[in-house]
Design an enzyme around this catalytic site. Sequence first.
Site, PDB file in Angstrom:
ATOM      1  N   LYS A   1     -47.617  38.172 -54.095  1.00 15.37           N
ATOM      2  CA  LYS A   1     -48.838  39.885 -54.669  1.00 15.37           C
ATOM      3  C   LYS A   1     -49.500  39.837 -55.824  1.00 15.37           C
ATOM      4  O   LYS A   1     -51.078  39.646 -55.149  1.00 15.37           O
ATOM      5  CB  LYS A   1     -47.812  41.062 -54.790  1.00 15.37           C
ATOM      6  CG  LYS A   1     -46.580  41.214 -55.102  1.00 15.37           C
ATOM      7  CD  LYS A   1     -46.002  42.224 -55.495  1.00 15.37           C
ATOM      8  CE  LYS A   1     -45.310  42.248 -56.595  1.00 15.37           C
ATOM      9  NZ  LYS A   1     -44.381  40.701 -56.351  1.00 15.37           N
TER      10      LYS A   1
ATOM     11  N   ARG B   1     -43.049  49.834 -60.743  1.00 12.00           N
ATOM     12  CA  ARG B   1     -41.466  49.676 -60.312  1.00 12.00           C
ATOM     13  C   ARG B   1     -40.607  50.949 -60.278  1.00 12.00           C
ATOM     14  O   ARG B   1     -39.173  50.181 -59.279  1.00 12.00           O
ATOM     15  CB  ARG B   1     -41.329  48.140 -60.827  1.00 12.00           C
ATOM     16  CG  ARG B   1     -41.914  47.438 -60.111  1.00 12.00           C
ATOM     17  CD  ARG B   1     -41.500  46.153 -61.316  1.00 12.00           C
ATOM     18  NE  ARG B   1     -41.319  44.659 -60.964  1.00 12.00           N
ATOM     19  CZ  ARG B   1     -42.196  43.897 -60.723  1.00 12.00           C
ATOM     20  NH1 ARG B   1     -43.453  44.290 -61.443  1.00 12.00           N
ATOM     21  NH2 ARG B   1     -42.026  42.802 -60.614  1.00 12.00           N
TER      22      ARG B   1
ATOM     23  N   ARG C   1     -42.093  27.086 -56.095  1.00 10.77           N
ATOM     24  CA  ARG C   1     -43.321  27.925 -56.347  1.00 10.77           C
ATOM     25  C   ARG C   1     -43.335  27.396 -57.995  1.00 10.77           C
ATOM     26  O   ARG C   1     -42.584  27.056 -59.228  1.00 10.77           O
ATOM     27  CB  ARG C   1     -43.057  29.200 -57.208  1.00 10.77           C
ATOM     28  CG  ARG C   1     -44.135  29.939 -57.423  1.00 10.77           C
ATOM     29  CD  ARG C   1     -44.143  31.728 -56.751  1.00 10.77           C
ATOM     30  NE  ARG C   1     -43.391  32.019 -57.843  1.00 10.77           N
ATOM     31  CZ  ARG C   1     -43.688  33.842 -58.271  1.00 10.77           C
ATOM     32  NH1 ARG C   1     -44.136  34.475 -56.769  1.00 10.77           N
ATOM     33  NH2 ARG C   1     -42.266  34.407 -58.509  1.00 10.77           N
TER      34      ARG C   1
ATOM     35  N   ARG D   1     -42.019  29.131 -63.325  1.00 11.02           N
ATOM     36  CA  ARG D   1     -41.300  30.662 -63.999  1.00 11.02           C
ATOM     37  C   ARG D   1     -40.262  30.371 -64.921  1.00 11.02           C
ATOM     38  O   ARG D   1     -39.040  30.012 -63.569  1.00 11.02           O
ATOM     39  CB  ARG D   1     -41.619  31.862 -63.910  1.00 11.02           C
ATOM     40  CG  ARG D   1     -43.376  32.305 -63.822  1.00 11.02           C
ATOM     41  CD  ARG D   1     -44.036  33.644 -62.960  1.00 11.02           C
ATOM     42  NE  ARG D   1     -42.772  34.455 -63.007  1.00 11.02           N
ATOM     43  CZ  ARG D   1     -43.560  35.341 -62.039  1.00 11.02           C
ATOM     44  NH1 ARG D   1     -44.217  35.971 -61.283  1.00 11.02           N
ATOM     45  NH2 ARG D   1     -42.587  37.120 -62.131  1.00 11.02           N
TER      46      ARG D   1
ATOM     47  N   ARG E   1     -33.889  40.441 -59.499  1.00 15.09           N
ATOM     48  CA  ARG E   1     -35.165  40.737 -59.186  1.00 15.09           C
ATOM     49  C   ARG E   1     -34.810  41.523 -57.589  1.00 15.09           C
ATOM     50  O   ARG E   1     -35.712  42.504 -57.753  1.00 15.09           O
ATOM     51  CB  ARG E   1     -36.466  39.689 -59.334  1.00 15.09           C
ATOM     52  CG  ARG E   1     -36.248  39.457 -61.018  1.00 15.09           C
ATOM     53  CD  ARG E   1     -37.405  38.120 -61.047  1.00 15.09           C
ATOM     54  NE  ARG E   1     -38.319  38.026 -60.570  1.00 15.09           N
ATOM     55  CZ  ARG E   1     -39.501  36.892 -60.370  1.00 15.09           C
ATOM     56  NH1 ARG E   1     -38.793  36.007 -59.928  1.00 15.09           N
ATOM     57  NH2 ARG E   1     -40.077  37.345 -59.807  1.00 15.09           N
TER      58      ARG E   1
END
Length: 226
Positions: free
Chosen positions: A13, A88, A127, A161, A172
């Site tokens: 995103k 969300r 990531r 992160r 999540r």
Amino acid sequence: MRILLIGPPGAGKGTQAARLAVHLSIPHISTGDLFREHTGQGTELGRHAHTHIRTGLLVPDWVTVGVLEERLARPDTERGFLLDGFPRNLAQAQALDGMTAGPEPRLDAVLVLEIPEAEVVSRIAGRRLCGRDREHVFHVDHSPPAVAGTCDVCGGELYRRDDDREATVRRRLEVYRSETAPVVGHYQAQGLVTTISALGRVQEVLDRALVAIGRGQVDDSCASSC
Ligand code: AMP
């Protein structure tokens, strides 16, 4: 244009939103980035948000809606905006309906990025983000930087992160399924939703997104052979 980008963690995103926003000359507004800015500045709001973010849970609506309301009140949103990571849940979608009520159409399009969960876990595990400009994103296997730990674009230090650990990613994903997926139905009822695959190269996904909002051309170069 007023566009929402919805998708599970790891769907890309942030990457797509940044590119689309440049393409459309509208601000890219990510509630996750707004929270990380607060956390980096050590504000009370940032500390409060971080207690939820690091466990993979949603930051409470009263905090999130306030942060977004403040951001949407800035003059640069007059030309439109691209929202990444908001709403969300249904309560946030209803709050956004209220914030965007007026003579203009509330929203022009809602893009939903679709990706298999197994791919999400692998993407997020590797990531790495640039500490100087979070829009520069790398992957230890699929798009490694030339020098390990250093951003190719600006030389910033890369970091992971702290909500990208596997257990947190799974939480999540659960939150996405139970709280965010129903938001898609809210916008489907308004005829605004287009779902696109988040698989493939960044440019391929961007092209699909542009076609979905009527700003790109369908690539039919392989129509007879693919
Ligand atoms: P993101 O950068 O969009 O992946 O968001 C990172 C984290 O920030 C999420 O896992 C949530 O904990 C929090 N967050 C971001 N946007 C929202 C939102 N709209 N509502 C609640 N929490 C959010």
